[in-house]
Design an enzyme around this catalytic site. Structure first.
Site, PDB file in Angstrom:
ATOM      1  N   PRO A  10       2.439  -0.372  -6.193  1.00  0.00           N
ATOM      2  CA  PRO A  10       1.144  -0.893  -6.640  1.00  0.00           C
ATOM      3  C   PRO A  10       1.027  -1.120  -8.143  1.00  0.00           C
ATOM      4  O   PRO A  10       1.523  -0.331  -8.943  1.00  0.00           O
ATOM      5  CB  PRO A  10       0.157   0.202  -6.212  1.00  0.00           C
ATOM      6  CG  PRO A  10       0.833   0.911  -5.103  1.00  0.00           C
ATOM      7  CD  PRO A  10       2.298   0.854  -5.401  1.00  0.00           C
ATOM      8  N   ASN A  11       0.379  -2.218  -8.464  1.00  0.00           N
ATOM      9  CA  ASN A  11      -0.002  -2.611  -9.813  1.00  0.00           C
ATOM     10  C   ASN A  11       1.148  -3.094 -10.690  1.00  0.00           C
ATOM     11  O   ASN A  11       0.921  -3.528 -11.812  1.00  0.00           O
ATOM     12  CB  ASN A  11      -0.785  -1.496 -10.527  1.00  0.00           C
ATOM     13  CG  ASN A  11      -2.071  -1.185  -9.815  1.00  0.00           C
ATOM     14  OD1 ASN A  11      -2.825  -2.088  -9.465  1.00  0.00           O
ATOM     15  ND2 ASN A  11      -2.318   0.087  -9.567  1.00  0.00           N
ATOM     16  N   ARG A  18      -1.193  -5.374 -18.011  1.00  0.00           N
ATOM     17  CA  ARG A  18      -1.757  -4.034 -17.834  1.00  0.00           C
ATOM     18  C   ARG A  18      -1.217  -3.057 -18.883  1.00  0.00           C
ATOM     19  O   ARG A  18      -0.004  -2.883 -19.001  1.00  0.00           O
ATOM     20  CB  ARG A  18      -1.377  -3.532 -16.441  1.00  0.00           C
ATOM     21  CG  ARG A  18      -1.765  -2.119 -16.160  1.00  0.00           C
ATOM     22  CD  ARG A  18      -1.214  -1.675 -14.815  1.00  0.00           C
ATOM     23  NE  ARG A  18      -1.562  -0.294 -14.587  1.00  0.00           N
ATOM     24  CZ  ARG A  18      -0.768   0.570 -13.975  1.00  0.00           C
ATOM     25  NH1 ARG A  18       0.408   0.190 -13.502  1.00  0.00           N
ATOM     26  NH2 ARG A  18      -1.153   1.817 -13.812  1.00  0.00           N
ATOM     27  N   TYR A  23       3.305   0.103 -20.880  1.00  0.00           N
ATOM     28  CA  TYR A  23       4.297  -0.556 -20.031  1.00  0.00           C
ATOM     29  C   TYR A  23       5.035  -1.710 -20.712  1.00  0.00           C
ATOM     30  O   TYR A  23       5.974  -2.257 -20.134  1.00  0.00           O
ATOM     31  CB  TYR A  23       3.627  -1.075 -18.756  1.00  0.00           C
ATOM     32  CG  TYR A  23       3.025   0.038 -17.933  1.00  0.00           C
ATOM     33  CD1 TYR A  23       3.826   0.940 -17.248  1.00  0.00           C
ATOM     34  CD2 TYR A  23       1.647   0.191 -17.849  1.00  0.00           C
ATOM     35  CE1 TYR A  23       3.283   1.971 -16.514  1.00  0.00           C
ATOM     36  CE2 TYR A  23       1.089   1.220 -17.101  1.00  0.00           C
ATOM     37  CZ  TYR A  23       1.914   2.101 -16.443  1.00  0.00           C
ATOM     38  OH  TYR A  23       1.364   3.124 -15.707  1.00  0.00           O
ATOM     39  N   ALA A  78       1.856   4.405  -8.563  1.00  0.00           N
ATOM     40  CA  ALA A  78       1.000   5.557  -8.288  1.00  0.00           C
ATOM     41  C   ALA A  78       1.295   6.226  -6.948  1.00  0.00           C
ATOM     42  O   ALA A  78       0.937   7.392  -6.756  1.00  0.00           O
ATOM     43  CB  ALA A  78      -0.465   5.143  -8.349  1.00  0.00           C
ATOM     44  N   GLU A  99      14.783   6.931  -8.142  1.00  0.00           N
ATOM     45  CA  GLU A  99      13.368   6.777  -8.485  1.00  0.00           C
ATOM     46  C   GLU A  99      13.283   6.335  -9.941  1.00  0.00           C
ATOM     47  O   GLU A  99      13.977   6.877 -10.804  1.00  0.00           O
ATOM     48  CB  GLU A  99      12.641   8.110  -8.299  1.00  0.00           C
ATOM     49  CG  GLU A  99      11.185   8.081  -8.669  1.00  0.00           C
ATOM     50  CD  GLU A  99      10.528   9.460  -8.559  1.00  0.00           C
ATOM     51  OE1 GLU A  99       9.391   9.578  -9.053  1.00  0.00           O
ATOM     52  OE2 GLU A  99      11.135  10.405  -8.012  1.00  0.00           O
ATOM     53  N   HIS A 101      10.676   4.929 -13.266  1.00  0.00           N
ATOM     54  CA  HIS A 101       9.374   4.718 -13.890  1.00  0.00           C
ATOM     55  C   HIS A 101       9.589   4.117 -15.271  1.00  0.00           C
ATOM     56  O   HIS A 101      10.458   4.576 -16.028  1.00  0.00           O
ATOM     57  CB  HIS A 101       8.601   6.029 -14.007  1.00  0.00           C
ATOM     58  CG  HIS A 101       8.375   6.669 -12.674  1.00  0.00           C
ATOM     59  ND1 HIS A 101       7.393   6.229 -11.814  1.00  0.00           N
ATOM     60  CD2 HIS A 101       9.026   7.668 -12.046  1.00  0.00           C
ATOM     61  CE1 HIS A 101       7.446   6.950 -10.705  1.00  0.00           C
ATOM     62  NE2 HIS A 101       8.435   7.826 -10.827  1.00  0.00           N
ATOM     63  N   ARG A 108       2.588  11.837 -20.067  1.00  0.00           N
ATOM     64  CA  ARG A 108       1.295  11.243 -19.728  1.00  0.00           C
ATOM     65  C   ARG A 108       0.390  12.279 -19.058  1.00  0.00           C
ATOM     66  O   ARG A 108       0.646  13.472 -19.127  1.00  0.00           O
ATOM     67  CB  ARG A 108       1.535  10.021 -18.840  1.00  0.00           C
ATOM     68  CG  ARG A 108       2.362   8.958 -19.599  1.00  0.00           C
ATOM     69  CD  ARG A 108       2.534   7.705 -18.850  1.00  0.00           C
ATOM     70  NE  ARG A 108       1.224   7.062 -18.640  1.00  0.00           N
ATOM     71  CZ  ARG A 108       1.025   6.117 -17.736  1.00  0.00           C
ATOM     72  NH1 ARG A 108       2.005   5.693 -16.968  1.00  0.00           N
ATOM     73  NH2 ARG A 108      -0.172   5.579 -17.599  1.00  0.00           N
TER      74      ARG A 108
END
Length: 147
Positions: A10-11, A18, A23, A78, A99, A101, A108
């Site tokens: 998502p996003n 964004r 990012y 998320a 994984e 990110h 954060r």
């Protein structure tokens, strides 16, 4: 060439717009170009996808196994912090999963410090921005060749 799935949650379709301070300014299409170029240099073909829907992401995880992928890179967004179903889907496919990110989730908000994906993943890369996708592909290629 070995097939790898590179899945985005998502996003991530909003990259470049964004929270650019977190990012960066590269959009998802730009990251996809980086992924395809790195995958090709590593002798892999990348199936690159993004969805805002948890069920679609789960279906793609299952599909990766059915299509004979050798592994997966996943930026679950998320869903990292909320989806036990994603954890279970990754465990079910028995493929090496990295994984990923873009940001350092540990620098954060505290709710981002827990991942349901990490216990099912081979490894985690975070905080390197778009370069993280290339690092994840390299880690996956190394993991696959070591098997």
């Amino acid at each position: 060439m070995a097939l790898v799935y590179v899945l985005n949650g998502p996003n991530l379709n909003m990259l470049g717009v964004r929270e650019t301070s977190v990012y960066g300014t590269i959009d998802l299409a730009g990251i996809e170009k980086l992924v395809h170029a790195r995958a090709e240099r590593l002798g892999m073909t990348a199936e690159f996808r993004q969805t805002n829907h948890e069920g679609v992401l789960l279906d793609w995880v299952h599909e990766s196994h059915a299509r004979g992928a050798v592994g997966m890179v996943i930026n679950p967004g998320a869903l990292t912090h909320t989806s036990i179903a994603l954890h279970d889907a990754i465990k079910a496919i028995s493929l090496p999963v990295i994984e990923l990110h873009l940001s350092n989730v540990f620098a954060r908000e505290s709710f981002r410090h827990h991942s349901w994906v990490s216990p099912a993943a081979k490894g985690v890369i975070c905080g390197f921005g778009p370069k993280g996708y290339e690092l994840a592909l390299e880690a996956l290629a190394s993991s696959v060749s070591a098997q």
